[in-house]
Write an enzyme that holds these catalytic residues in place. Structure first.
Site, PDB file in Angstrom:
ATOM      1  N   GLN A  13       0.819  -1.206   0.000  1.00  0.00           N
ATOM      2  CA  GLN A  13       0.000   0.000   0.000  1.00  0.00           C
ATOM      3  C   GLN A  13       0.856   1.260   0.000  1.00  0.00           C
ATOM      4  O   GLN A  13       2.032   1.238   0.371  1.00  0.00           O
ATOM      5  CB  GLN A  13      -0.941  -0.002   1.205  1.00  0.00           C
ATOM      6  CG  GLN A  13      -0.267  -0.262   2.538  1.00  0.00           C
ATOM      7  CD  GLN A  13      -1.196  -0.869   3.554  1.00  0.00           C
ATOM      8  OE1 GLN A  13      -2.409  -0.690   3.525  1.00  0.00           O
ATOM      9  NE2 GLN A  13      -0.638  -1.596   4.502  1.00  0.00           N
ATOM     10  N   HIS A  22      -9.088   3.635  19.158  1.00  0.00           N
ATOM     11  CA  HIS A  22      -8.487   2.410  19.690  1.00  0.00           C
ATOM     12  C   HIS A  22      -9.094   1.987  21.023  1.00  0.00           C
ATOM     13  O   HIS A  22      -9.250   0.786  21.283  1.00  0.00           O
ATOM     14  CB  HIS A  22      -6.972   2.592  19.803  1.00  0.00           C
ATOM     15  CG  HIS A  22      -6.297   2.690  18.462  1.00  0.00           C
ATOM     16  ND1 HIS A  22      -5.812   3.878  17.951  1.00  0.00           N
ATOM     17  CD2 HIS A  22      -6.081   1.756  17.502  1.00  0.00           C
ATOM     18  CE1 HIS A  22      -5.300   3.669  16.757  1.00  0.00           C
ATOM     19  NE2 HIS A  22      -5.451   2.395  16.445  1.00  0.00           N
ATOM     20  N   GLU A  79      -0.191   0.329  13.515  1.00  0.00           N
ATOM     21  CA  GLU A  79       0.406   1.411  14.303  1.00  0.00           C
ATOM     22  C   GLU A  79       0.842   0.966  15.696  1.00  0.00           C
ATOM     23  O   GLU A  79       1.625   1.646  16.350  1.00  0.00           O
ATOM     24  CB  GLU A  79      -0.568   2.589  14.460  1.00  0.00           C
ATOM     25  CG  GLU A  79      -1.192   3.098  13.191  1.00  0.00           C
ATOM     26  CD  GLU A  79      -2.614   2.577  13.044  1.00  0.00           C
ATOM     27  OE1 GLU A  79      -2.789   1.341  12.967  1.00  0.00           O
ATOM     28  OE2 GLU A  79      -3.546   3.389  13.016  1.00  0.00           O
ATOM     29  N   ASP A  85       0.060  -8.706  11.225  1.00  0.00           N
ATOM     30  CA  ASP A  85      -0.074  -7.702  10.166  1.00  0.00           C
ATOM     31  C   ASP A  85       0.748  -8.150   8.972  1.00  0.00           C
ATOM     32  O   ASP A  85       1.910  -8.554   9.125  1.00  0.00           O
ATOM     33  CB  ASP A  85       0.385  -6.331  10.654  1.00  0.00           C
ATOM     34  CG  ASP A  85      -0.125  -5.202   9.780  1.00  0.00           C
ATOM     35  OD1 ASP A  85       0.221  -5.188   8.576  1.00  0.00           O
ATOM     36  OD2 ASP A  85      -0.858  -4.344  10.273  1.00  0.00           O
ATOM     37  N   ASP A 136      -0.158 -13.050   6.509  1.00  0.00           N
ATOM     38  CA  ASP A 136      -1.554 -12.859   6.145  1.00  0.00           C
ATOM     39  C   ASP A 136      -2.424 -13.332   7.294  1.00  0.00           C
ATOM     40  O   ASP A 136      -2.315 -14.492   7.737  1.00  0.00           O
ATOM     41  CB  ASP A 136      -1.871 -13.654   4.877  1.00  0.00           C
ATOM     42  CG  ASP A 136      -3.345 -13.619   4.536  1.00  0.00           C
ATOM     43  OD1 ASP A 136      -3.825 -12.554   4.102  1.00  0.00           O
ATOM     44  OD2 ASP A 136      -4.016 -14.653   4.737  1.00  0.00           O
ATOM     45  N   ASP A 193      -8.720  -5.211  13.373  1.00  0.00           N
ATOM     46  CA  ASP A 193      -8.359  -3.804  13.165  1.00  0.00           C
ATOM     47  C   ASP A 193      -7.759  -3.663  11.777  1.00  0.00           C
ATOM     48  O   ASP A 193      -6.599  -3.304  11.606  1.00  0.00           O
ATOM     49  CB  ASP A 193      -7.373  -3.361  14.240  1.00  0.00           C
ATOM     50  CG  ASP A 193      -7.030  -1.881  14.149  1.00  0.00           C
ATOM     51  OD1 ASP A 193      -7.808  -1.127  13.523  1.00  0.00           O
ATOM     52  OD2 ASP A 193      -5.987  -1.479  14.698  1.00  0.00           O
ATOM     53  N   PRO A 207      -5.010  -5.776   1.019  1.00  0.00           N
ATOM     54  CA  PRO A 207      -4.779  -7.017   1.738  1.00  0.00           C
ATOM     55  C   PRO A 207      -5.937  -7.484   2.617  1.00  0.00           C
ATOM     56  O   PRO A 207      -5.860  -8.569   3.200  1.00  0.00           O
ATOM     57  CB  PRO A 207      -3.557  -6.678   2.608  1.00  0.00           C
ATOM     58  CG  PRO A 207      -3.657  -5.204   2.841  1.00  0.00           C
ATOM     59  CD  PRO A 207      -4.260  -4.633   1.592  1.00  0.00           C
TER      60      PRO A 207
END
Length: 293
Positions: free
Chosen positions: A26, A57, A81, A100, A132, A150, A159
């Site tokens: 991305q 969050h 993040e 992630d 993944d 998230d 993705p």
């Protein structure tokens, strides 16, 4: 300029350019915006801003964590993040796994957005995996108490497209403990752009006996934001205020949004949203959600 849809654009005044580039998955822009402070954009869409990331969050994490009576093993799908991990680790968990797919993005956030993770990546209970998320869950032999989705929206070629389907949610169900809880960030809760939360709601209803939507105002998103929680039986609205106060006592002073009283309030939906939720379509592997970028 941020393109929300073909008919809605947002303009942001940039105060400082911090990072612009691409990962394998991305486009990434980290900038300082006059109104929002440090802000992360992925593929041209705002993901997180310093002024209100705590609202997003805290809303995503704490209702789910407190719906489970005693969560010890938690998995986060996405969460680049590190702020979702940060909020999970406020609780007395034994293990928090963050999966992630985009290692480059996580490293960028670690370097440029330290206020978000606040050291969570280095906590001995944290297990950060670059993979993944769907394949990871499908191949996992673990049982999780809380699963926190998230993920980015299902942008075309992105993705996250196959992580909102009935088939995937059935896999998540099978990996949850008896008191297990799943929470999914579910995009806009406004009167016009609410298709996605409707679809997530009816899809989860195909798999879980208890499914409820809650919402929180995210200033930097410039709209009300939806979250969908699904459980094997416990009603998230039924968690006593006294229990929430007891279990958050040690970190309540560090929170900016979530309180024992607000837990029940965020499940109170406006009439228009309650009326449209049952009108969504079931998301399947054969017919996944795809947002045109």
């Amino acid at each position: 300029m941020e393109k929300h849809t073909e008919s809605l654009l947002f303009l942001h005044k940039i105060k400082n350019h911090i990072f612009h580039g691409k990962t394998a998955y991305q486009k990434v822009d980290i900038v300082e915006i006059e109104a929002f402070g440090k802000t992360l954009f992925l593929d041209g869409k705002i993901q997180s801003a310093q002024i209100d990331e705590a609202i997003y969050h805290e809303a995503l994490v704490h209702p789910a964590m407190l719906t489970h009576p005693d969560p010890k093993n938690v998995i986060i799908l996405g969460g680049g993040e590190g702020a979702t991990l940060r909020e999970v680790l406020r609780h007395p968990v034994e293990r928090a796994t963050m999966v992630d797919i985009d290692e480059q993005l996580v490293k960028l956030c670690e370097a440029y957005l330290p206020e978000w993770h606040a050291g969570a990546f280095y906590d001995e209970r944290a297990n950060v995996v670059f993979a993944d998320a769907r394949s990871y869950v499908e191949n996992s032999r673990e049982t999780y108490d809380v699963v926190i989705s998230d993920l980015t929206e299902p942008l075309e070629g992105g993705p996250s497209v196959m992580l909102f389907t009935r088939e995937f949610y059935a896999t998540v169900y099978d990996h949850l403990s008896n008191d297990g809880v799943l929470v999914v960030q579910s995009a806009s809760a406004d009167p016009y752009y609410n298709d996605f939360v409707r679809d997530v709601f009816v899809t989860l209803k195909e798999v879980f006996p208890v499914v409820k939507v809650f919402h929180a105002p995210i200033f930097s998103f410039q709209m009300d934001w939806a979250f969908t929680i699904a459980t094997k039986g416990r009603d998230p609205e039924g968690v006593p205020v006294e229990e929430i106060a007891r279990r958050t006592e040690g970190f309540a002073g560090d929170l900016r949004f979530y309180t024992p009283e607000i837990h029940g309030a965020i499940f109170k939906l406006p009439k228009f949203l309650k009326e449209v939720l049952p009108k969504g379509r079931v998301i399947t592997d054969e017919n996944p959600p795809v947002w045109l970028s």
